[in-house]
Scaffold this active site. Structure first.
Site, mmCIF file in Angstrom:
data_model
loop_
_atom_site.group_PDB
_atom_site.id
_atom_site.type_symbol
_atom_site.label_atom_id
_atom_site.label_comp_id
_atom_site.label_asym_id
_atom_site.label_seq_id
_atom_site.Cartn_x
_atom_site.Cartn_y
_atom_site.Cartn_z
ATOM 1 C CE LYS A 1 60.373 11.495 22.432
ATOM 2 N NZ LYS A 1 61.837 11.518 22.248
ATOM 3 C CE1 TYR B 1 58.064 8.938 24.584
ATOM 4 C CE2 TYR B 1 59.179 6.954 25.346
ATOM 5 C CZ TYR B 1 59.171 8.101 24.577
ATOM 6 O OH TYR B 1 60.245 8.415 23.794
ATOM 7 C CE1 TYR C 1 65.694 12.121 18.781
ATOM 8 C CE2 TYR C 1 66.092 12.126 16.438
ATOM 9 C CZ TYR C 1 65.433 11.621 17.534
ATOM 10 O OH TYR C 1 64.517 10.617 17.376
HETATM 11 N N1 GLU Z 1 60.624 5.135 21.705
HETATM 12 C C1 GLU Z 1 61.943 5.648 21.510
HETATM 13 C C2 GLU Z 1 62.627 5.865 22.837
HETATM 14 O O1 GLU Z 1 61.973 6.248 23.780
HETATM 15 C C3 GLU Z 1 61.834 6.919 20.731
HETATM 16 C C4 GLU Z 1 63.173 7.464 20.422
HETATM 17 C C5 GLU Z 1 63.190 8.359 19.232
HETATM 18 O O2 GLU Z 1 62.543 8.140 18.219
HETATM 19 O O3 GLU Z 1 63.957 9.345 19.349
HETATM 20 O O4 GLU Z 1 63.801 5.658 22.973
#
Ligand code: GLU
Length: 336
Positions: free
Chosen positions: A86, A209, A261
């Protein structure tokens, strides 16, 4: 990190450069040894294939802006990049379109809610708030240049490869496993569509994505990618420009507030570096002008951040003077 352990590591100031090579190598070796036995946390399993990761693996890589490489443990073991993509897709979209566009369509504020929250969208009139949570990342991927999903995907794959300085490849098994378990991301994309926040096909966008999350990287790759952001957008190993210095700066600002997060505030307080983590166990942490750390260890805490990775970053940031907020008083001879 609390009490005695927090203060047991000498805090070197950010002021100045990184210490000598031998000191860095000895520090990494010490930290790797120290945390190898730590087995707190759980390997992610909401994407079924991630549960197969070997929890004993632990790799550290530090790459300096000037190109020096310091590594220990499983620094060359491949794992899927997941959410760490991301950060770099945000940078590529800002570069190709404009930072203002992403700012306006997606936003740059922390949600304070879990990475896959539906409520965050509902509470904010459909605005996903930032490109580091899933809804915002899907909206950002939708802004990637490309007339078709295949073109968007190719632009992402080649762009992330330029950050890494090598051709990154998709792990087909991770992609399949995630596509079978990503109903929530599809729902987020549909919700964004209902608010007019994405104008591309929502399910195609989730497909792109999911592919970007399934690219394979190593801790070494993460350090190279991060060091590119630490070096004003120039890859320190290939010496080619990937994004502008302004985009690198904006990406780091976003990572500082939203990269870890719901624990982003705590992380910044303890470690003092812009960073991004992912559910497969990677972390990239960036010291502007100095270099970047890539870590891999798959056991996660309840927020989804690697337990050993966080400890290692805390320790390295302190010991090597990477915390942005730690300064030394400057000499003032002219003041008499
Ligand atoms: N591909 C994962 C999702 O969309 C990534 C989540 C992550 O690494 O936070 O849930």
């Amino acid at each position: 990190m609390v009490g005695a352990e927090r203060e047991s590591i000498t805090q070197r100031a950010f002021t100045g450069g990184l210490p000598a090579d031998a000191f860095i190598d000895a520090t990494l070796a010490d930290i790797h040894r120290r945390y190898l036995g730590l087995d707190d946390g759980e390997v992610a399993d909401y994407i079924p294939i991630l549960a197969e990761a070997d929890p004993s693996r632990f790799g550290l890589s530090l790459i300096e802006s000037a190109g020096a490489v310091h590594e220990i443990g499983d620094a060359d073991l491949e794992f899927s990049i997941q959410s760490i993509s991301k950060a770099f897709v945000f940078a590529l979209v800002c570069q190709a379109r404009s930072t203002e566009l992403v700012h306006e369509r997606v936003g740059v504020n922390n949600t304070g809610l879990p990475f896959n929250s539906v409520m965050a969208i509902e509470l904010n009139d459909g605005k996903p708030l930032n490109s580091m949570v899933n809804a915002g990342a899907i909206a950002t991927t939708a802004l990637m240049p490309g007339a078709t999903s295949a073109e968007k995907w190719e632009n992402i794959r080649s762009g992330l490869s330029r950050f890494a300085g090598r051709q990154l490849r998709l792990d087909g098994r991770v992609y399949q496993s995630e596509m079978e378990a990503n109903q929530r991301n599809k729902a987020l994309a549909r919700l964004l569509e209902s608010y007019g926040r994405i104008i591309t096909d929502p399910l195609d966008t989730v497909d792109v994505y999911t592919r970007q999350c399934s690219l394979l990287v190593t801790a070494h790759d993460l350090a190279v990618m991060g060091a590119t952001l630490a070096d004003g957008g120039i890859n320190p190993l290939t010496r080619s420009r990937v994004v502008s210095a302004e985009v690198a700066r904006d990406t780091l600002a976003l990572l500082a507030s939203c990269g870890m997060y719901e624990n982003s505030g705590e992380w910044l307080f303890e470690i003092g570096l812009p960073a991004k983590s992912g559910v497969s166990g990677g972390i990239v942490a960036i010291a502007p002008g100095k270099g970047a750390l890539g870590t891999y260890s798959p056991r996660l805490d309840s927020a989804g951040n690697s337990v050993r990775g966080q400890r290692a970053c805390f320790h390295i940031s302190r010991a090597l003077g990477m915390n942005l907020f730690a300064s030394n008083a400057v000499e003032r001879p002219w003041k008499g």
